[in-house]
Design an enzyme around this catalytic site. Structure first.
Site, PDB file in Angstrom:
ATOM      1  CB  CYS A   8      -0.914  -0.012   1.222  1.00 35.45           C
ATOM      2  SG  CYS A   8      -1.889   1.497   1.376  1.00 35.45           S
ATOM      3  CB  CYS A  61      -6.073   3.563  -8.851  1.00 39.60           C
ATOM      4  SG  CYS A  61      -7.026   4.765  -9.814  1.00 39.60           S
ATOM      5  CB  CYS A 109      -3.627   7.380 -11.409  1.00 36.70           C
ATOM      6  SG  CYS A 109      -3.979   6.908  -9.709  1.00 36.70           S
ATOM      7  CB  CYS A 124     -40.928 -37.907 -10.839  1.00 38.91           C
ATOM      8  SG  CYS A 124     -41.344 -39.204  -9.687  1.00 38.91           S
ATOM      9  CG  HIS A 182     -42.487 -36.489  -6.350  1.00 39.52           C
ATOM     10  ND1 HIS A 182     -42.723 -36.795  -7.668  1.00 39.52           N
ATOM     11  CD2 HIS A 182     -42.256 -35.152  -6.297  1.00 39.52           C
ATOM     12  CE1 HIS A 182     -42.648 -35.677  -8.384  1.00 39.52           C
ATOM     13  NE2 HIS A 182     -42.355 -34.672  -7.582  1.00 39.52           N
TER      14      HIS A 182
HETATM   15 ZN   LIG Z   1      -3.041   1.150   3.287  1.00 41.56          ZN
HETATM   16 ZN   LIG Z   2      -6.188   6.687  -9.264  1.00 36.35          ZN
END
Ligand SMILES: [Zn+2]
Ligand SMILES: [Zn+2]
Ligand SMILES: [Zn+2]
Ligand SMILES: [Zn+2]
Ligand SMILES: [Zn+2]
Ligand SMILES: [Zn+2]
Lengths: 96, 615
Positions: B130, B143, B146, B252, B568
């Site tokens: 991240c 994303c 971008c 059936c 059945h």
């Molecule tokens: Zn994060």
């Molecule tokens: Zn972005």
């Protein structure tokens, strides 16, 4: 959290993922949850709510907001304990 | 930020052995054909349908807008950038998956060559984390506008999308697209089919290299003339394949089997691709023709229930013993129908048959008999079309089943198979004892329990086995079944009906899973581990992995209600990811829970690793 604490956390997180331990535990938890019928029960719980409000009015975000607490609370205590033991073992082995 | 496309491509070249460029761009995809502006209007029933189709194959209206900005030139570059970013994001996600799987497989063996490779991979491929919180493990998303890489758990990706007014992000670990305007993950069939799926297939192939070979298939790429034929001689139809069947007087038992066949992806692919055309077949009372007619009827678009009387009639006429069919047992009908379809197939043969029935259902059982005196093992092989599993009689439970046979002294001889099993089931501490007892009680009536019993070593009676190695004398022996070759479609019968003096039915609920890993029941597994007793531990320590070729998924369940003779039959089947309940002419939508809660008589599973776009 202090800067060094955050650094330590990031380092452990990195080791946790790169060693493959995270993936292993993830599969372990998935399997244990399936064994205890957690998936089935949660599925049933959610699908009742779907039926009530109509499938068009359901999104992942609302789903998470509504069911996360219930989902966490309904996890078998043994699984939490087993997971905790394994995480502790990982920390013990990696914090020297 | 995600790394340069170059370094990802490098990794993929190394792992795939060939460049992972945009191969999908070279041939016309089904989407190009369907969306071509040259198509005659007759190809689409209505203009509305032309538009509907495009929207239906896009994940949501926002992504539809993003993908189809043809008319606005200034946005064309946006569209191409989005596509290219998505391709790079998928490549990165898959390259990382491969790298991590190398880590996992090398972790245990500590093979120096492999760990070297792991090091190389990790160095080459930038570690995804991240951008805001640096963590790796918090559900990373990319994303698609971008290249920002952020986590979901701490809402960094959501914050980014909102702040920058960006709409789409991809879940790094499973390549799902998230739309911030829908607040939801969306399923874009076109992007999945054209970009994600081919890349995933290459990954699976790479991860399985050196393992058992996979069933091969060739993608059909229509030639120019075929494309013209398709678009000028046919028209698009809405989804079909759900139609009830009329009950023609206690039929059936047949209807549930016909529905199970109609929803069997392999049979469906065979008959819908016109592999046996009843209009050109000269055979009298041909069951393949009847299957062809059945599929034609179920996919005709007609909504009123269909009466499959010619199917029943042909069965009667081609199979004498079925006439005046008194038993009306769905499983018996199933087996008879399979045999008859096999016999009427053009390419059937006595052994190694390649007819549609055998290609779909045929497996091989191995039966090993171990002489307890000399340890000699003799193997026999039995072809199978399905597996019939015994149920524990109600109330009596395990005791009666494990009761030693008279004169049995296998335990005293220290048979390794039996003692290790006993060890597993009698752990020392009390806590463990109750844990295992609870677990046994919970699992005593599951499909995997039945399979455990089916494949567990069984002591043979005194005069049942004559050992060739001991000079052809009768010896105490242990027999064990395993599956030598698994079929593509695995069908189980749970033997609820006891045809004894008084016909009775066992009503016990048998728990069955959505995904079933057959690995513990294969001959290979038994051979590999030496012991046949640790199936349970296999199940918990090695959950079905995505690259495990022995994992099956449920697609149909047959149920029987009421008494044995007067009862059945109904069934559940999965169609395009949705469960339906079929009760003769009456068809209703259903949920997975209803299916799993039902008392199954027959269960049908298909191999997950077969790529037939199933589910
Ligand atoms: Zn994060
Ligand atoms: Zn972005
Ligand atoms: Zn959207
Ligand atoms: Zn025919
Ligand atoms: Zn055949
Ligand atoms: Zn012998």
């Amino acid at each position: 959290m202090s800067a060094s604490n955050a650094e330590l956390k990031a380092a452990i997180d990195r080791r946790f993922v790169l060693s493959g331990e995270r993936a292993r535990l993830l599969e372990f938890v998935k399997q244990r949850l399936a064994e205890t019928g957690w998936n089935d029960a949660l599925y049933a719980h959610c699908s009742e709510s779907f039926k009530a409000r109509g499938i068009e009015n359901v999104s992942m975000d609302t789903l998470l907001a509504e069911f996360s607490d219930h989902a966490r609370a309904s996890v078998n205590e043994n699984i939490k304990k087993e997971l905790l033991v394994q995480i502790k073992q990982f920390l013990d082995a990696n914090l020297d | 930020m995600i790394p340069q496309a170059d370094s990802i491509a490098m990794t993929l070249v190394n792992t795939n052995g060939h460049s992972n460029g945009t191969a999908e761009a070279h041939s016309a995809s089904v989407y190009d054909i369907l969306n071509s502006p040259d198509n005659p209007t007759s190809f689409y029933s209505t203009d509305e349908q032309r538009q509907n189709f495009k929207i239906a194959s896009a994940g949501c209206k926002h992504l539809f807008d993003m993908k189809h900005q043809h008319s606005i030139p200034s946005n064309a570059s946006d569209r191409d950038t989005f596509r290219q970013t998505f391709i790079t994001a998928v490549d990165y996600g898959i390259a990382w998956k491969i790298a991590m799987s190398e880590v996992r497989s090398s972790g245990k063996t500590d093979d120096p060559v492999r760990s070297k490779k792991r090091k190389k991979l990790n160095e080459q491929l930038p570690v995804p984390h991240c951008t805001s919180c640096q963590l790796l493990s918090n559900r990373l998303h990319i994303c698609l506008h971008c290249n920002y890489l952020g986590c979901r758990s701490q809402r960094h990706i959501q914050q980014h999308l909102k702040k920058e007014n960006h709409t789409f992000a991809m879940d790094f670990s499973n390549q799902m697209i998230y739309c911030s305007l829908c607040s939801d993950y969306i399923y874009d069939k076109e992007l999945y089919d054209l970009i994600t799926k081919p890349k995933l297939l290459r990954m699976y192939k790479y991860l399985r290299r050196g393992k058992k070979s996979q069933p091969q298939f060739i993608d059909w790429i229509p030639s120019d003339s075929e494309q013209t034929l398709i678009t000028t001689q046919s028209s698009l139809l809405p989804c079909r394949g759900i139609r009830g069947l009329t009950n023609m007087g206690n039929t059936c038992f047949m209807n549930v089997i016909l529905q199970s066949m109609a929803h069997n992806p392999l049979l469906r692919a065979h008959f819908l691709s016109d592999r046996h055309n009843y209009k050109s077949c000269k055979r009298k009372y041909c069951m393949c023709c009847e299957m062809d007619k059945l599929f034609e009827q179920l996919y005709s678009g007609e909504r009123s229930p269909y009466g499959p009387c010619t199917f029943l009639q042909s069965m009667w006429l081609s199979l004498k013993e079925l006439a005046g069919y008194a038993q009306q047992d769905a499983h018996e009908f199933f087996i008879s129908a399979l045999n008859q379809i096999h016999a009427d197939s053009k390419d059937h043969s006595m052994d190694d048959c390649h007819c549609v029935v055998h290609q779909t259902f045929a497996g091989l059982l191995q039966s090993n008999v171990t002489c307890l005196k000399c340890g000699n093992v003799s193997s026999a092989y039995d072809p199978m079309l399905d597996i019939s599993l015994d149920l524990l009689p109600p109330e009596k439970k395990k005791k009666q089943i494990t009761q030693p046979l008279p004169g049995d002294n296998a335990g005293k001889l220290g048979n390794p198979l039996l003692t290790s099993k006993d060890k597993q089931e009698s752990p020392n501490s009390d806590q463990h004892q109750s844990f295992f007892a609870a677990r046994r009680a919970r699992e005593a009536n599951s499909l995997t329990d039945c399979l455990d019993r089916y494949t567990k070593p069984e002591k043979l009676g005194e005069n049942q086995y004559s050992c060739g190695n001991c000079g052809h004398t009768f010896q105490a022996a242990v027999k064990q079944l395993s599956v030598k070759r698994l079929p593509q479609v695995l069908s189980f019968q749970l033997k609820r009906f006891e045809h004894g003096k008084s016909a009775t039915k066992i009503e016990t609920k048998i728990k069955f899973p959505i995904d079933l890993d057959m690995t513990p029941y294969t001959t290979e597994y038994g051979d590999g581990s030496g012991k046949h007793s640790d199936k349970k531990s296999h199940r918990s320590s090695n959950p079905p992995a995505y690259n495990n070729i022995n994992v099956y998924t449920l697609f149909a369940v047959v149920n029987h209600q009421g008494k044995m003779d007067t009862g059945h039959y109904t069934m559940f089947a999965k169609h395009r990811g949705q469960w339906f309940k079929f009760d003769d002419h009456h068809v209703t939508m259903s949920y997975q829970k209803d299916v799993l809660d039902s008392k199954a008589y027959m269960c049908f599973y298909i191999k997950k690793s077969l790529d037939y776009g199933f589910g």
